[in-house]
Scaffold this motif. Structure first.
Motif, short mmCIF file in Angstrom:
data_model
loop_
_atom_site.label_atom_id
_atom_site.label_comp_id
_atom_site.label_asym_id
_atom_site.label_seq_id
_atom_site.Cartn_x
_atom_site.Cartn_y
_atom_site.Cartn_z
N ASP A 1 0.64 -12.49 36.19
CA ASP A 1 -0.34 -12.13 35.17
C ASP A 1 0.28 -11.45 33.96
O ASP A 1 -0.41 -11.19 32.97
CB ASP A 1 -1.42 -11.24 35.77
CG ASP A 1 -2.23 -11.94 36.85
OD1 ASP A 1 -2.36 -13.19 36.76
OD2 ASP A 1 -2.70 -11.27 37.78
N GLY A 2 1.55 -11.14 34.03
CA GLY A 2 2.21 -10.51 32.91
C GLY A 2 1.84 -9.05 32.73
O GLY A 2 1.35 -8.38 33.65
N LEU A 3 2.03 -8.58 31.51
CA LEU A 3 1.86 -7.17 31.18
C LEU A 3 0.71 -7.05 30.19
O LEU A 3 0.59 -7.84 29.25
CB LEU A 3 3.16 -6.66 30.56
CG LEU A 3 3.28 -5.19 30.18
CD1 LEU A 3 3.28 -4.33 31.43
CD2 LEU A 3 4.56 -4.97 29.38
N HIS A 4 -0.14 -6.05 30.38
CA HIS A 4 -1.27 -5.82 29.48
C HIS A 4 -1.21 -4.38 29.00
O HIS A 4 -1.24 -3.44 29.81
CB HIS A 4 -2.59 -6.10 30.19
CG HIS A 4 -3.79 -6.03 29.28
ND1 HIS A 4 -4.15 -7.05 28.44
CD2 HIS A 4 -4.70 -5.04 29.09
CE1 HIS A 4 -5.23 -6.70 27.76
NE2 HIS A 4 -5.59 -5.48 28.14
N LEU A 5 -1.10 -4.20 27.68
CA LEU A 5 -0.98 -2.87 27.10
C LEU A 5 -2.12 -2.62 26.13
O LEU A 5 -2.50 -3.53 25.37
CB LEU A 5 0.35 -2.74 26.35
CG LEU A 5 1.63 -3.05 27.14
CD1 LEU A 5 2.84 -3.02 26.21
CD2 LEU A 5 1.80 -2.06 28.28
N THR A 6 -2.65 -1.42 26.13
CA THR A 6 -3.73 -1.09 25.20
C THR A 6 -3.52 0.33 24.67
O THR A 6 -2.89 1.18 25.33
CB THR A 6 -5.11 -1.17 25.87
OG1 THR A 6 -5.16 -0.24 26.96
CG2 THR A 6 -5.40 -2.57 26.37
N ALA A 7 -4.03 0.57 23.49
CA ALA A 7 -4.08 1.91 22.91
C ALA A 7 -5.34 1.99 22.04
O ALA A 7 -5.71 1.02 21.39
CB ALA A 7 -2.83 2.18 22.07
N GLY A 8 -5.98 3.12 22.04
CA GLY A 8 -7.23 3.25 21.30
C GLY A 8 -8.39 2.66 22.07
O GLY A 8 -8.23 2.16 23.18
N ASP A 9 -9.56 2.69 21.46
CA ASP A 9 -10.75 2.20 22.15
C ASP A 9 -10.94 0.69 21.93
O ASP A 9 -10.22 0.07 21.15
CB ASP A 9 -12.00 2.96 21.71
CG ASP A 9 -12.24 2.84 20.21
OD1 ASP A 9 -12.23 1.70 19.69
OD2 ASP A 9 -12.44 3.88 19.56
N ASP A 10 -11.90 0.14 22.65
CA ASP A 10 -12.18 -1.30 22.58
C ASP A 10 -13.50 -1.56 21.87
O ASP A 10 -14.21 -2.51 22.19
CB ASP A 10 -12.19 -1.90 23.99
CG ASP A 10 -12.08 -3.42 23.97
OD1 ASP A 10 -11.28 -3.94 23.16
OD2 ASP A 10 -12.79 -4.08 24.75
N SER A 11 -13.80 -0.73 20.89
CA SER A 11 -15.06 -0.92 20.17
C SER A 11 -14.87 -1.91 19.03
O SER A 11 -13.75 -2.12 18.54
CB SER A 11 -15.54 0.42 19.61
OG SER A 11 -14.57 0.97 18.73
N PRO A 12 -15.94 -2.56 18.56
CA PRO A 12 -15.83 -3.52 17.46
C PRO A 12 -15.39 -2.84 16.17
O PRO A 12 -15.83 -1.74 15.85
CB PRO A 12 -17.24 -4.10 17.35
CG PRO A 12 -17.88 -3.83 18.67
CD PRO A 12 -17.31 -2.53 19.13
N ARG A 13 -14.51 -3.51 15.44
CA ARG A 13 -14.02 -3.03 14.15
C ARG A 13 -14.01 -4.22 13.18
O ARG A 13 -13.90 -5.37 13.61
CB ARG A 13 -12.61 -2.46 14.26
CG ARG A 13 -12.48 -1.21 15.10
CD ARG A 13 -11.02 -0.89 15.35
NE ARG A 13 -10.85 0.27 16.21
CZ ARG A 13 -10.53 1.49 15.79
NH1 ARG A 13 -10.37 1.72 14.49
NH2 ARG A 13 -10.37 2.49 16.65
N PRO A 14 -14.06 -3.97 11.87
CA PRO A 14 -13.92 -5.07 10.91
C PRO A 14 -12.58 -5.77 11.08
O PRO A 14 -11.54 -5.13 11.27
CB PRO A 14 -14.01 -4.36 9.56
CG PRO A 14 -14.76 -3.10 9.83
CD PRO A 14 -14.35 -2.68 11.20
#
Length: 440
Positions: free
Chosen positions: A103-116
């Protein structure tokens, strides 16, 4: 030497007293039998002594006794990923499945809210247009589009909005492929509007098709109200944009256009890609966007080489960057940090003492690692160690007597174990005087 007279006395033979020839012959036969027995006993004793000496000097020696200490596999440290500090970021990394997993690597930072998402909207526009008018390959020009006076007027309409635009003469014709290239490479908003209307007949029909496309792909957190991205109501989340990036990367037309740094076409002229990261750090696409300071966005793909023989494929998005320069630098640092997760870990130095050999006759030698070794690992993949040791057969300095092996994920490394110092063979006297040791 014993004389016949002595033997006669020994066996009480009196030839004068026994003149009878028959008696004398019988006594002589007894004498010869005695001589034969004595000789046989002497020969048996001599043969036994010789046999023991031959056996003792040639018997297999008892094996040296190995005294070893266990080596400890080095601890590994997790990779430190340099995720952008501004806004929100999401990245998937695939490739090298032996290290990263299927499945590989999944990285996130910050929130997952909608942005322009600004001009990243044009990637969605391209996907929706190609959903209705698919091209078979990157080299497929597709149908021809002839631009009307209404299309030409879009140039002025977007010019006054300070949007990116490209020339579109009334009555000029262009292949769908080249129209999409003009929309994506310099981010020409007038081409996004004209091509989307051409594909579905009206803005309303295009938006309906876009809603249907987003629903089919499960992109429930993405909203598109127009095809260019100039409207800040065009929004999406990092997780949705990852899926959009994967769809774009899998489309040969979009991926090929997004990887083009510049292009010259009849009509719009010379086109330069707004993605200045192309070619740096392995970046191959996809689309930039911004609606002013603090809204810089980048939907990107990258191919990063590793020393494990298989490149890593990145799809990522970062939203809410302060400036284009700071966002580009942050993406490059992120790519470098993932690449740095693959590293060589030193395992052992050549000459490291791991044990010794001692023999029953008092000779000894050391057991050492022949050469230094290291292993290529990913992040904090644990390292296992195993050792296979045998006894020497030649008792000489440098003889290989085993192997030590390290394993980290799919990678292995090994080093030979050798004798240091010569194990001298025992003396003949020791062999002759230690039959119990030779017999084990």
């Amino acid at each position: 030497m014993t004389s016949m007279n002595d033997l006669s006395e020994l066996f009480d033979i009196d030839e004068q007293a026994t003149p009878d020839p028959a008696v004398s012959a019988a006594r002589r036969r007894r004498l010869w039998r005695a001589l034969i027995i004595v000789a046989a006993v002497v020969l048996v004793i001599a043969a036994s002594i010789v046999g023991y000496v031959v056996w003792a000097l040639n018997a297999p020696l008892p094996s040296p006794v190995a005294n070893t200490r266990s080596l400890t596999a080095p601890a590994t440290q997790p990779a430190a990923f340099a995720l952008p500090a501004d806004g929100a970021t999401a990245v998937t990394v695939t490739g090298a499945p032996g290290y990263l997993g299927a499945d590989g690597l999944h990285l996130t930072a910050g929130d997952d809210s909608p942005r322009p998402i600004a001009s990243i909207s044009k990637i969605i526009t391209a996907l929706v247009v190609l959903d209705a008018h698919p091209l078979e390959s990157f080299s497929d020009p597709g149908p021809t589009i002839t631009f009307s006076k209404a299309d030409h007027d879009l140039y002025d309409a977007y010019y006054v909005q300070d949007a990116a635009i490209a020339e579109m003469p009334t009555g000029s014709s262009m292949s769908l492929h080249d129209a999409l290239a003009t929309m994506l490479i310099p981010s020409a908003s007038n081409y996004a509007d004209a091509v989307s209307t051409w594909a579905y007949g009206s803005r309303r029909a295009f938006l309906a098709a876009t809603d249907d496309f987003l629903a089919r792909e499960g992109l429930t957190s993405t909203t598109i109200v127009e095809p260019t991205g100039l409207d800040e109501r065009n929004t999406s989340t990092p997780s949705d944009l990852l899926r959009i990036g994967q769809l774009a990367a899998a489309n040969p037309t979009i991926a090929g256009i997004a990887a083009t740094t510049d292009l010259t076409l009849d009509g719009p002229g010379h086109l330069t890609n707004t993605n200045t990261l192309l070619g740096e750090g392995g970046v191959t696409g996809l689309k930039t966007g911004n609606l002013g300071q603090g809204t810089f966005s980048l939907l990107f793909t990258a191919t990063v080489g590793t020393s494990v023989g298989e490149p890593l494929s990145f799809v990522g998005v970062t939203l809410g960057g302060t400036t284009r320069e700071s966002q580009d630098a942050a993406v490059l640092r992120l790519l470098d940090s993932v690449r740095a997760g693959f590293r060589d870990v030193p395992l052992v130095s050549g000459g490291t003492l791991v044990g010794s050999y001692t023999t029953a006759w008092g000779s000894s030698a050391q057991l050492v690692v022949a050469d230094s070794a290291s292993i290529r690992t990913w992040s904090d993949t644990p390292i296992a160690i195993s050792t296979d040791i045998t006894n020497p057969t030649e008792y000489r300095d440098g003889e290989q007597v085993g192997t030590i092996t390290w394993t980290a994920g799919p990678a292995t490394a090994s080093a030979a174990l050798r004798v240091r110092g010569t194990i001298d063979p025992p003396t003949d006297w020791w062999r002759l005087t230690h039959p119990d040791q030779l017999l084990g």
